[in-house]
Design an enzyme around this catalytic site. Structure first.
Site, PDB file in Angstrom:
ATOM      1  N   ASP A 137     -24.253  23.429  15.499  1.00  0.00           N
ATOM      2  CA  ASP A 137     -24.610  22.172  14.833  1.00  0.00           C
ATOM      3  C   ASP A 137     -23.475  21.653  13.959  1.00  0.00           C
ATOM      4  O   ASP A 137     -22.605  22.401  13.533  1.00  0.00           O
ATOM      5  CB  ASP A 137     -25.842  22.393  13.952  1.00  0.00           C
ATOM      6  CG  ASP A 137     -27.100  22.625  14.771  1.00  0.00           C
ATOM      7  OD1 ASP A 137     -27.227  21.986  15.832  1.00  0.00           O
ATOM      8  OD2 ASP A 137     -27.939  23.443  14.352  1.00  0.00           O
ATOM      9  N   ARG A 143     -29.142  25.936   7.658  1.00  0.00           N
ATOM     10  CA  ARG A 143     -30.147  25.706   6.613  1.00  0.00           C
ATOM     11  C   ARG A 143     -29.632  26.137   5.257  1.00  0.00           C
ATOM     12  O   ARG A 143     -30.407  26.611   4.418  1.00  0.00           O
ATOM     13  CB  ARG A 143     -31.428  26.488   6.926  1.00  0.00           C
ATOM     14  CG  ARG A 143     -32.124  26.017   8.160  1.00  0.00           C
ATOM     15  CD  ARG A 143     -33.631  25.893   7.898  1.00  0.00           C
ATOM     16  NE  ARG A 143     -34.274  25.479   9.121  1.00  0.00           N
ATOM     17  CZ  ARG A 143     -34.916  26.309   9.935  1.00  0.00           C
ATOM     18  NH1 ARG A 143     -35.058  27.581   9.619  1.00  0.00           N
ATOM     19  NH2 ARG A 143     -35.432  25.861  11.053  1.00  0.00           N
ATOM     20  N   LYS A 156     -34.331  19.491  20.434  1.00  0.00           N
ATOM     21  CA  LYS A 156     -33.423  20.222  21.313  1.00  0.00           C
ATOM     22  C   LYS A 156     -33.349  19.535  22.673  1.00  0.00           C
ATOM     23  O   LYS A 156     -34.377  19.282  23.292  1.00  0.00           O
ATOM     24  CB  LYS A 156     -33.910  21.651  21.486  1.00  0.00           C
ATOM     25  CG  LYS A 156     -33.944  22.415  20.176  1.00  0.00           C
ATOM     26  CD  LYS A 156     -34.597  23.766  20.357  1.00  0.00           C
ATOM     27  CE  LYS A 156     -34.768  24.470  19.033  1.00  0.00           C
ATOM     28  NZ  LYS A 156     -35.862  23.885  18.208  1.00  0.00           N
ATOM     29  N   ARG A 162     -41.864  18.357  13.984  1.00  0.00           N
ATOM     30  CA  ARG A 162     -41.036  17.480  14.807  1.00  0.00           C
ATOM     31  C   ARG A 162     -41.652  17.231  16.176  1.00  0.00           C
ATOM     32  O   ARG A 162     -41.538  16.165  16.735  1.00  0.00           O
ATOM     33  CB  ARG A 162     -39.641  18.112  14.975  1.00  0.00           C
ATOM     34  CG  ARG A 162     -38.785  17.403  16.007  1.00  0.00           C
ATOM     35  CD  ARG A 162     -37.428  18.077  16.167  1.00  0.00           C
ATOM     36  NE  ARG A 162     -36.675  18.056  14.941  1.00  0.00           N
ATOM     37  CZ  ARG A 162     -35.740  18.963  14.602  1.00  0.00           C
ATOM     38  NH1 ARG A 162     -35.475  19.964  15.406  1.00  0.00           N
ATOM     39  NH2 ARG A 162     -35.092  18.860  13.476  1.00  0.00           N
ATOM     40  N   TYR A 163     -42.274  18.261  16.729  1.00  0.00           N
ATOM     41  CA  TYR A 163     -42.850  18.164  18.068  1.00  0.00           C
ATOM     42  C   TYR A 163     -44.370  18.043  17.957  1.00  0.00           C
ATOM     43  O   TYR A 163     -44.950  18.472  16.964  1.00  0.00           O
ATOM     44  CB  TYR A 163     -42.491  19.427  18.866  1.00  0.00           C
ATOM     45  CG  TYR A 163     -41.019  19.610  19.115  1.00  0.00           C
ATOM     46  CD1 TYR A 163     -40.344  18.779  20.008  1.00  0.00           C
ATOM     47  CD2 TYR A 163     -40.299  20.606  18.472  1.00  0.00           C
ATOM     48  CE1 TYR A 163     -38.985  18.954  20.253  1.00  0.00           C
ATOM     49  CE2 TYR A 163     -38.941  20.794  18.715  1.00  0.00           C
ATOM     50  CZ  TYR A 163     -38.297  19.967  19.607  1.00  0.00           C
ATOM     51  OH  TYR A 163     -36.964  20.140  19.858  1.00  0.00           O
ATOM     52  N   CYS A 191     -24.749  29.127   9.032  1.00  0.00           N
ATOM     53  CA  CYS A 191     -26.154  28.723   8.877  1.00  0.00           C
ATOM     54  C   CYS A 191     -26.310  27.210   8.729  1.00  0.00           C
ATOM     55  O   CYS A 191     -25.575  26.569   7.985  1.00  0.00           O
ATOM     56  CB  CYS A 191     -26.746  29.407   7.642  1.00  0.00           C
ATOM     57  SG  CYS A 191     -28.479  28.993   7.394  1.00  0.00           S
ATOM     58  N   ARG A 224     -46.423  21.775  17.614  1.00  0.00           N
ATOM     59  CA  ARG A 224     -45.963  22.976  16.924  1.00  0.00           C
ATOM     60  C   ARG A 224     -45.190  22.633  15.656  1.00  0.00           C
ATOM     61  O   ARG A 224     -44.567  21.583  15.574  1.00  0.00           O
ATOM     62  CB  ARG A 224     -45.104  23.843  17.849  1.00  0.00           C
ATOM     63  CG  ARG A 224     -43.956  23.139  18.525  1.00  0.00           C
ATOM     64  CD  ARG A 224     -43.732  23.788  19.897  1.00  0.00           C
ATOM     65  NE  ARG A 224     -42.511  23.345  20.551  1.00  0.00           N
ATOM     66  CZ  ARG A 224     -42.430  22.238  21.290  1.00  0.00           C
ATOM     67  NH1 ARG A 224     -43.463  21.426  21.395  1.00  0.00           N
ATOM     68  NH2 ARG A 224     -41.306  21.927  21.880  1.00  0.00           N
ATOM     69  N   ASP A 262     -29.063  20.537  19.598  1.00  0.00           N
ATOM     70  CA  ASP A 262     -30.108  20.080  18.687  1.00  0.00           C
ATOM     71  C   ASP A 262     -29.631  18.727  18.171  1.00  0.00           C
ATOM     72  O   ASP A 262     -28.638  18.651  17.440  1.00  0.00           O
ATOM     73  CB  ASP A 262     -30.315  21.098  17.552  1.00  0.00           C
ATOM     74  CG  ASP A 262     -31.786  21.247  17.184  1.00  0.00           C
ATOM     75  OD1 ASP A 262     -32.540  20.281  17.409  1.00  0.00           O
ATOM     76  OD2 ASP A 262     -32.173  22.307  16.681  1.00  0.00           O
ATOM     77  N   CYS A 309     -32.678  36.037   3.413  1.00  0.00           N
ATOM     78  CA  CYS A 309     -32.323  36.577   4.722  1.00  0.00           C
ATOM     79  C   CYS A 309     -31.678  37.949   4.559  1.00  0.00           C
ATOM     80  O   CYS A 309     -31.168  38.279   3.486  1.00  0.00           O
ATOM     81  CB  CYS A 309     -31.314  35.687   5.444  1.00  0.00           C
ATOM     82  SG  CYS A 309     -31.903  34.015   5.701  1.00  0.00           S
ATOM     83  N   CYS A 357     -25.515  34.116   7.138  1.00  0.00           N
ATOM     84  CA  CYS A 357     -24.574  33.785   8.207  1.00  0.00           C
ATOM     85  C   CYS A 357     -23.721  32.610   7.762  1.00  0.00           C
ATOM     86  O   CYS A 357     -24.255  31.608   7.285  1.00  0.00           O
ATOM     87  CB  CYS A 357     -25.335  33.399   9.464  1.00  0.00           C
ATOM     88  SG  CYS A 357     -26.666  34.557   9.860  1.00  0.00           S
TER      89      CYS A 357
HETATM   90  C1  LIG Z   1     -36.749  24.577  17.588  1.00  0.00           C
HETATM   91  C2  LIG Z   1     -37.871  23.981  16.918  1.00  0.00           C
HETATM   92  C3  LIG Z   1     -39.181  24.207  17.357  1.00  0.00           C
HETATM   93  C4  LIG Z   1     -39.502  25.080  18.543  1.00  0.00           C
HETATM   94  O1  LIG Z   1     -39.033  24.526  19.729  1.00  0.00           O
HETATM   95  P1  LIG Z   1     -39.319  25.240  21.119  1.00  0.00           P
HETATM   96  O2  LIG Z   1     -38.501  24.456  22.083  1.00  0.00           O
HETATM   97  O3  LIG Z   1     -40.784  25.156  21.368  1.00  0.00           O
HETATM   98  O4  LIG Z   1     -38.858  26.662  20.983  1.00  0.00           O
HETATM   99  C5  LIG Z   1     -40.208  23.589  16.677  1.00  0.00           C
HETATM  100  N1  LIG Z   1     -39.972  22.793  15.621  1.00  0.00           N
HETATM  101  C6  LIG Z   1     -38.727  22.546  15.178  1.00  0.00           C
HETATM  102  C7  LIG Z   1     -38.536  21.646  14.014  1.00  0.00           C
HETATM  103  C8  LIG Z   1     -37.631  23.133  15.814  1.00  0.00           C
HETATM  104  O5  LIG Z   1     -36.400  22.901  15.352  1.00  0.00           O
HETATM  105  S1  SF4 Z   2     -28.746  31.564  10.296  1.00  0.00           S
HETATM  106 FE1  SF4 Z   2     -29.286  31.013   8.164  1.00  0.00          FE
HETATM  107  S2  SF4 Z   2     -31.533  31.232   8.088  1.00  0.00           S
HETATM  108 FE2  SF4 Z   2     -30.829  32.349   9.922  1.00  0.00          FE
HETATM  109  S3  SF4 Z   2     -30.528  34.487   9.252  1.00  0.00           S
HETATM  110 FE3  SF4 Z   2     -28.546  33.457   9.072  1.00  0.00          FE
HETATM  111  S4  SF4 Z   2     -28.475  32.717   6.943  1.00  0.00           S
HETATM  112 FE4  SF4 Z   2     -30.617  33.189   7.402  1.00  0.00          FE
END
Ligand SMILES: *Cc1c(COP(=O)(O)O)cnc(C)c1O
Ligand code: SF4
Length: 374
Positions: free
Chosen positions: A270, A112, A314, A90-91, A110, A94, A307, A103, A107
């Site tokens: 979220d 994801r 973010k 996304r960025y 979550c 990174r 986010d 996991c 949670c």
């Molecule tokens: C949060 C996130 C990051 C890391 O973001 P930082 O602001 O550098 O901590 C990188 N990629 C994705 C897709 C993210 O959601």
């Molecule tokens: S938030 Fe989702 S990905 Fe993160 S530890 Fe909990 S269940 Fe696992």
């Protein structure tokens, strides 16, 4: 098997266990299990003090989740930014690198859920295209191992991944996003830490949401990491009934700092399926931030971020400290709500008398600061 693996094996996960342990209605328990399976390991279970407390809310399936199971599967648009399986880019510099779907605890909030908990194992072969992507994109300086929880992998598997990433010359830092120091601190063993430190610079971001999660065990886990030279940050999610209170957050962040874990982000919850009951008004988050800045050590103050839905990334939000701004001055208020006028350097005087570094006038520069006139 190591202790932590036994604790995973002894987790509460089946419908029968949910019915017996938490007195859930069987039909509801079946629906919840189909929606998003439970995994509550004996350590995290032992942190519960009473039904419905902040620990319980994070791990015990609840009927209210079924009210919005049609909400977004992928609220952060991660799949649309996935050039190859297991990578989210996304960025500019990174990437997220999804190393497992498992996991130490599942949670309930979550974001994801679509990726997490399915039993299909990810092998080194499955990760080949992700490694290739990192190797072929020299703009990637920072790889964030994520999942799932990368520390669900065995030390051997994790080391294979780290070794491969460390061999990429343009990868400067490797981060590991893991909830283990909070939900299963027994995972952080001297043996693990000894392996991790071979691949420095390694950073860890963990995820504590409530002061009750700070125990002798979690302290020991964080200390092992930090003593090995791994900076540990914390990403906390603001949640109704869990931590939507300035005193609780303050207590949590002070305790984290005392064990050398730096609060990094405070997330607005979220828009994710089955978790809307956790959402708080943004005003609540802003008020919490207002009660932190100036009142506790600046080292304990994270960025409060939203986010952006759909993958905007973010975005930090701050309480309003700028009361007014024009070419001559900025009017600010401090943490005690006292007002200060700070004379600005006017654009016409800026760098008229010193050699230019290329920014010799501000005419064309507009700062995106929105100020409402009183
Ligand atoms: C949060 C996130 C990051 C890391 O973001 P930082 O602001 O550098 O901590 C990188 N990629 C994705 C897709 C993210 O959601
Ligand atoms: S938030 Fe989702 S990905 Fe993160 S530890 Fe909990 S269940 Fe696992």
């Amino acid at each position: 098997m190591e202790l932590w693996q036994n604790l995973i094996r002894d987790s509460i996960h089946s419908v029968d266990q949910l019915v017996e342990k938490f007195k859930l209605d069987r039909k509801i328990a079946v629906n919840l299990d189909n929606f998003f399976q439970a995994r509550i390991n004996p350590y995290y279970l032992s942190l519960i003090r009473y039904p419905g407390d902040p620990i319980w809310l994070q791990c015990v399936p609840d009927e209210v989740e079924l009210n919005d199971i049609d909400a977004s599967e992928d609220p952060l648009g991660e799949d649309s930014m996935s050039p190859v399986p297991n990578i989210t880019h996304r960025y500019p510099d990174r990437v997220l690198f999804l190393a497992t779907s498992q996991c130490g605890m599942y949670c309930r909030f979550c974001t994801r859920k679509r990726k997490v908990g399915n039993s299909s194992k990810i092998s080194m072969k499955d990760l080949e295209s992700a490694f290739k992507y990192v190797e072929e994109h020299s703009e990637i300086r920072d790889v964030i191992l994520s999942g799932g929880d990368p520390l669900m992998l065995t030390d051997v598997m994790l080391e294979k991944i780290l070794k491969r990433l460390r061999a990429v010359p343009h990868v400067e830092i490797i981060r590991i996003g893991t909830k283990m120091p909070c939900v299963l601190p027994q995972r952080i063993t001297p043996k693990l830490v000894k392996m991790l430190r071979k691949y420095h610079p390694i950073y860890i971001n963990t995820h504590f949401n409530h002061p009750w999660e700070i125990t002798d065990e979690s302290k020991k886990a964080c200390e092992l990491l930090v003593d090995a030279g791994i900076p540990v940050g914390n990403q906390c999610v603001l949640m109704r009934g869990v931590n939507d209170n300035p005193e609780i957050i303050k207590d949590l962040f002070r305790k984290l700092l005392a064990m050398r874990v730096r609060p990094y982000y405070l997330y607005q919850a979220d828009l994710t399926k089955g978790a809307n009951h956790f959402r708080t008004p943004i005003k609540v988050g802003l008020e919490i931030m207002d009660k932190l800045r100036g009142h506790i050590s600046g080292l304990a103050i994270p960025h409060y971020v939203i986010d952006a839905p759909g993958g905007g990334g973010k975005i930090p939000i701050l309480p309003q400290y700028v009361l007014h701004q024009d070419d001559e001055k900025i009017v600010l208020r401090n943490f005690k709500y006292e007002t200060f006028v700070y004379p600005d350097v006017t654009p016409k005087d800026y760098r008229n008398d010193i050699p230019s570094n290329g920014t010799d006038n501000l005419e064309g520069i507009t700062l995106p600061i929105l100020v409402e006139e009183e």
